[in-house]
Design an enzyme around this catalytic site. Structure first.
Site, mmCIF file in Angstrom:
data_model
loop_
_atom_site.group_PDB
_atom_site.id
_atom_site.type_symbol
_atom_site.label_atom_id
_atom_site.label_comp_id
_atom_site.label_asym_id
_atom_site.label_seq_id
_atom_site.Cartn_x
_atom_site.Cartn_y
_atom_site.Cartn_z
ATOM 1 N N ASP A 163 0.916 -1.558 -0.364
ATOM 2 C CA ASP A 163 0.103 0.107 0.111
ATOM 3 C C ASP A 163 0.845 1.609 -0.270
ATOM 4 O O ASP A 163 1.699 1.167 -0.876
ATOM 5 C CB ASP A 163 -0.836 0.122 1.204
ATOM 6 C CG ASP A 163 -2.154 0.379 0.980
ATOM 7 O OD1 ASP A 163 -2.051 2.144 1.642
ATOM 8 O OD2 ASP A 163 -3.307 0.003 0.240
ATOM 9 N N HIS A 200 -3.103 6.003 3.909
ATOM 10 C CA HIS A 200 -4.076 4.906 3.515
ATOM 11 C C HIS A 200 -3.557 3.381 4.621
ATOM 12 O O HIS A 200 -4.131 2.412 4.827
ATOM 13 C CB HIS A 200 -3.667 5.323 2.324
ATOM 14 C CG HIS A 200 -5.086 3.754 1.991
ATOM 15 N ND1 HIS A 200 -4.684 2.596 1.097
ATOM 16 C CD2 HIS A 200 -6.014 3.858 1.549
ATOM 17 C CE1 HIS A 200 -5.651 2.013 0.772
ATOM 18 N NE2 HIS A 200 -6.944 3.399 0.909
ATOM 19 N N SER A 410 -10.992 -0.925 0.120
ATOM 20 C CA SER A 410 -9.326 -0.832 1.155
ATOM 21 C C SER A 410 -9.745 -1.305 2.406
ATOM 22 O O SER A 410 -8.997 -1.698 2.797
ATOM 23 C CB SER A 410 -9.079 0.679 0.982
ATOM 24 O OG SER A 410 -8.533 1.073 -0.250
#
Length: 474
Positions: A163, A200, A410
């Site tokens: 990621d 994230h 996600s």
């Protein structure tokens, strides 16, 4: 003008890849995004065959010139693919559809697909965001909350998160005490404002650690560049991650590419073959286009040869009873898990940091949902929104001080990955693929997705929140 997030993000991604001409299509709503004027093929004999077939086709087709058809060389490493230029990207028309038509008849004779678009692979909030993060007080509870259990380095389940990297102060968040990996390259701009999608990977790691305390989590910043990378380069980056750390028990991947091809991405062929030969389980996000167009690599779960290798995960709304409005769907999505307004760590706890919203909220759900979804609430105006300049609307700014709420497949993905890891610990199972299969077989929970009752996974510490249906105007 209603904000069009896919178009807004397309321009954002193009700025982050200035040397790569990109295009959308043929249906913008499907989320297809790829390199203009280039097709992707397997290196070797197939590349030579495709090159000749396209040049011959262009010679016989009025208005298309074969001079630009040329191979651009094999990719570095062991991905086994090469790019073929099939037109001048400076010209207005994209020649990729013409080139793909040129090889369709030959594909029938060869028995497999020979060429495809060179898609942009992106984190699953990048080309079509579920939403942007919303601040939560640092004293607020995580959701899912931390599960009971302790960390044992001798038995901890290894999870690799591919990621964005970890924020610099992530170890200030207690649940991330056993998390390591790459640091986020650049967190803020010159004014100290968080870049889009910073945190994230940290947010995902926080969810994993909450659901499965007995895990060794490694976060690799493979998708730092606006969360986007060309398909031709993606497998090489995945190989780099597993070569660096070894094949883990579980890979949690909240990224992919929409493609209408039914047999996967040519650029991932080599990686998927090697993955299949390992014991690793790939848990992959279904994507946020609100579409049934397959999102790869999650959609490999529907191919028989990868059915035990890949677990594809869609997102449920806050009450867990139905799909979140943005979640992709279809028979290739194996399971759904909570993915709307989850709460996890965005930064550590070393001080507040500002963020300016990139997208405006909608007056109604952009996917047609009839509940108070993240398309509409909370209300804000974003920097990238089309038409903002004409109205003079000022983008909204918020401050993050540790925790955030965020939505997307996600984040449903690490919920499912964490539940597989938690089962491995609870039952002493060493094979992650067996644990994943048994987890699905044991679940009796169901959610309604597009009229079908589908398997759903819920952490014991997740708190459902009733959905709100907006009142009709008088």
């Amino acid at each position: 003008m209603a904000p069009q997030r896919f178009h807004e993000q397309f321009h954002h991604i193009q700025r982050s890849l200035p040397d790569v001409p990109l295009t959308m299509g043929p249906d913008d709503s499907a989320g297809l995004l790829y390199e203009k004027g280039v097709v992707l093929v397997r290196d070797g004999e197939e590349a030579r065959f495709v090159e000749d077939a396209v040049r011959t086709h262009f010679t016989a087709t009025a208005g298309l010139v074969p001079d630009h058809v040329r191979r651009m060389g094999p990719q570095a490493g062991r991905t086994g693919v090469t790019r073929i230029r099939v037109g001048d990207p400076a010209e207005g028309e994209d020649t990729v559809p013409h080139a793909l038509r040129a090889v369709r008849e030959a594909e029938g004779r060869r028995g497999r697909r020979l060429a495809g678009r060179n898609h942009v692979v992106h984190i699953a909030v990048n080309a079509c965001p579920g939403d942007e993060p919303v601040p939560v007080a640092r004293t607020g509870p995580a959701n899912p909350a931390a599960a009971e259990g302790s960390y044992d380095p001798a038995t901890a389940v290894g999870v690799l998160v591919v990621d964005t990297g970890l924020v610099h102060d992530h170890l200030s968040y207690p649940l991330l005490a056993h998390t390591s990996g790459d640091a986020q390259l650049t967190e803020t701009d010159g004014d100290g404002v968080l870049h889009q999608y910073v945190g994230h990977g940290t947010f995902i790691a926080g969810i994993l650690a909450a659901v499965a305390p007995n895990t060794d989590i490694t976060v690799r910043g493979t998708l730092e560049d606006a969360g986007a990378v060309l398909e031709s380069d993606f497998a090489g980056k995945l190989f780099e991650a597993v070569d660096r750390d070894g094949w883990p028990d579980i890979i949690s991947l909240s990224a992919g590419a929409a493609s209408e091809d039914t047999d996967g991405l040519i650029g991932l062929d080599a990686f998927m073959r090697e993955l299949s030969a390992q014991r690793t389980l790939l848990v992959a996000a279904a994507g946020n286009n609100g579409s049934d167009i397959p999102f790869w690599p999650a959609a490999y779960a529907a191919l028989p040869e990868y059915a035990d290798t890949v677990l594809s995960v869609g997102a449920l709304r806050t009450d867990g009873e139905s799909e979140a409005c943005f979640s992709n769907h279809g028979p290739w999505v194996r399971v759904h898990a909570p993915g709307e307004r989850l709460t996890s760590a965005l930064t550590g706890f070393t001080g507040p940091v500002p963020y300016v919203y990139q997208h405006s909220s909608y007056d109604s759900c952009r996917f047609g949902a009839d509940y108070a979804c993240t398309c509409q609430y909370p209300r804000h105006t974003g920097v990238l929104s089309e038409g903002r300049e004409s109205t003079g609307a000022k983008p909204d700014q918020v401050m993050f001080d540790g925790l955030a709420q965020w939505s997307g497949t996600s984040f449903a993905t690490p919920v499912a990955a964490g539940l597989v890891a938690a089962r491995m610990t609870a039952y002493g199972e060493r094979d992650p693929r067996t644990a994943g299969a048994r987890l699905l077989a044991a679940t009796t929970d169901r959610a309604q997705v597009r009229g079908a009752h589908v398997p759903a996974l819920f952490p014991p510490t997740w708190r459902p929140v009733p959905v709100v249906v907006p009142a009709l105007p008088a």
